[in-house]
Design an enzyme around this catalytic site. Sequence first.
Site, PDB file in Angstrom:
ATOM      1  N   GLY B  35     -61.155 109.925  12.143  1.00 51.63           N
ATOM      2  CA  GLY B  35     -61.926 108.709  12.366  1.00 51.63           C
ATOM      3  C   GLY B  35     -63.400 109.017  12.266  1.00 51.63           C
ATOM      4  O   GLY B  35     -63.782 110.125  11.867  1.00 51.63           O
ATOM      5  N   VAL B  40     -57.822 113.914  14.731  1.00 50.57           N
ATOM      6  CA  VAL B  40     -56.615 114.107  15.539  1.00 50.57           C
ATOM      7  C   VAL B  40     -55.774 115.184  14.864  1.00 50.57           C
ATOM      8  O   VAL B  40     -55.486 115.102  13.664  1.00 50.57           O
ATOM      9  CB  VAL B  40     -55.810 112.783  15.705  1.00 50.57           C
ATOM     10  CG1 VAL B  40     -54.567 113.012  16.559  1.00 50.57           C
ATOM     11  CG2 VAL B  40     -56.671 111.709  16.332  1.00 50.57           C
ATOM     12  N   ASP B 146     -60.892  97.227  21.314  1.00 45.18           N
ATOM     13  CA  ASP B 146     -60.685  97.595  19.904  1.00 45.18           C
ATOM     14  C   ASP B 146     -59.216  97.416  19.514  1.00 45.18           C
ATOM     15  O   ASP B 146     -58.634  98.278  18.853  1.00 45.18           O
ATOM     16  CB  ASP B 146     -61.148  99.038  19.664  1.00 45.18           C
ATOM     17  CG  ASP B 146     -61.327  99.351  18.172  1.00 45.18           C
ATOM     18  OD1 ASP B 146     -61.462  98.388  17.381  1.00 45.18           O
ATOM     19  OD2 ASP B 146     -61.341 100.536  17.807  1.00 45.18           O
TER      20      ASP B 146
END
Lengths: 119, 320
Positions: B35, B40, B146
């Site tokens: 991101g 991740v 979000d």
Amino acid sequence: MNKVVLGILLGAILGAFDGLTAWFTPEVRSQMVGIVIGSTIKGIIAGVLIGFFARKVNSLALGIIFGLAVGALLAFGIAAMQHGHYFAIMLPGSMVGLIVGYATQRYGAQPAMQKAQRA
Amino acid sequence: MTRLSDHVISRLQGELLVPDLTGTRYQPVRMLGRGGMATVWLVNDTVLRRPVAMKVLAPEASSPELAARLLNEAQVLAQLEHPGIVPVHDAGTLADGRTFYCMKCVQGKTLEEFIQDIGVRERLELLRRIMEPVAFAHARGFVHRDLKPGNVMIGEFGEVLVMDWGLAKWLEGTAHAEPDAPLLAAEVEKEGTSHGTVLGTRGFMSPEQERGDQQSVDERSDVFSLGAILQFMLANGKEQPSRALQAIAATATAAEKGSRYPGVLEFSADIEHYLLGEPVNAYPESVLEKAARQVRRHQVAVVLVLVYLIMRLAFIIFSH
């Protein structure tokens, strides 16, 4: 609504309606009152039996089959007493049983559920 | 001087992203995703011998503010113990100074992938399951800020998980909040969610978020995002959504906060009414529509009675 009460109410209404349709048969029109009362009582008996069955057995399919069987059996009894008109009496009678069987399973409330709703 | 090829440069950049797990119980396996602020990784927990997902701050984004934000995300997740929220296992700072946290490795499909194979009814049931952890977070005093299809995953056992709580905000004065929540919130607010900052994802964030009006953000901002997810789910379906369903989505995504559902529970309840064939609060129906809905709701009973009446009519006609 309680399954037994729903069965009795529906049985009585459909039974009475079933009896009222005899008005369209001129040869039995003179016996209308007796036919309507008899048909209503038949509907109430079917409603009680189907309602109690629905209370014990929670299955839509079995409820419909039981309703159909009770409706057909009671209508057979009536037809046998009249010595004829088996088809004309048994088919609507079975149909009424089927509708009551479906309705008690689909719309009737179990006593435990009613208690919970009240609480 | 020798020039490095693009391939070598991209390889070096990739190496730079690999977290330095020296001194930790984890071994890197592969990158799962990347991101703007973090990457991740799938890592192996060498003590418990299981794969876990590790979210690490990206090297180019390792400012103290972003580090605090990632830590906040881990702390929010730790406070929200719910089957629909990914459990966090560990958090801290790596040898290279990057902040990280480890969470359960979720294997499954994203919402977008999952809804391809299901009908409108299943989609609505799925949305109600997405609402459960969100409503739970609201009850604990947090708003997600979000919510979008990319932040919802459906696990291999059918569990629905709401991910990425990095922008979560604690609502002051929430009755059910945990004692630790205000402390956490104070840290979050310090970290730069000041008035004027736009946080969220365009297309799914509420108008107040788009304006950067962080003071106005509350549960109804998440209601808006969930409404946008509903619109996304309906738009990607084969069936044309009914007017009642369109009205539900329109109410949830109303530009005016006051015109939206007051909370996720009310939104969820209206969808449940729709699924049960009951009238929905978002759509005042006409008498004809009401009758049509009742017929649809009780169609078997209606068909049985009609068959009975037709049969009776046939008997009357043929007896004459």
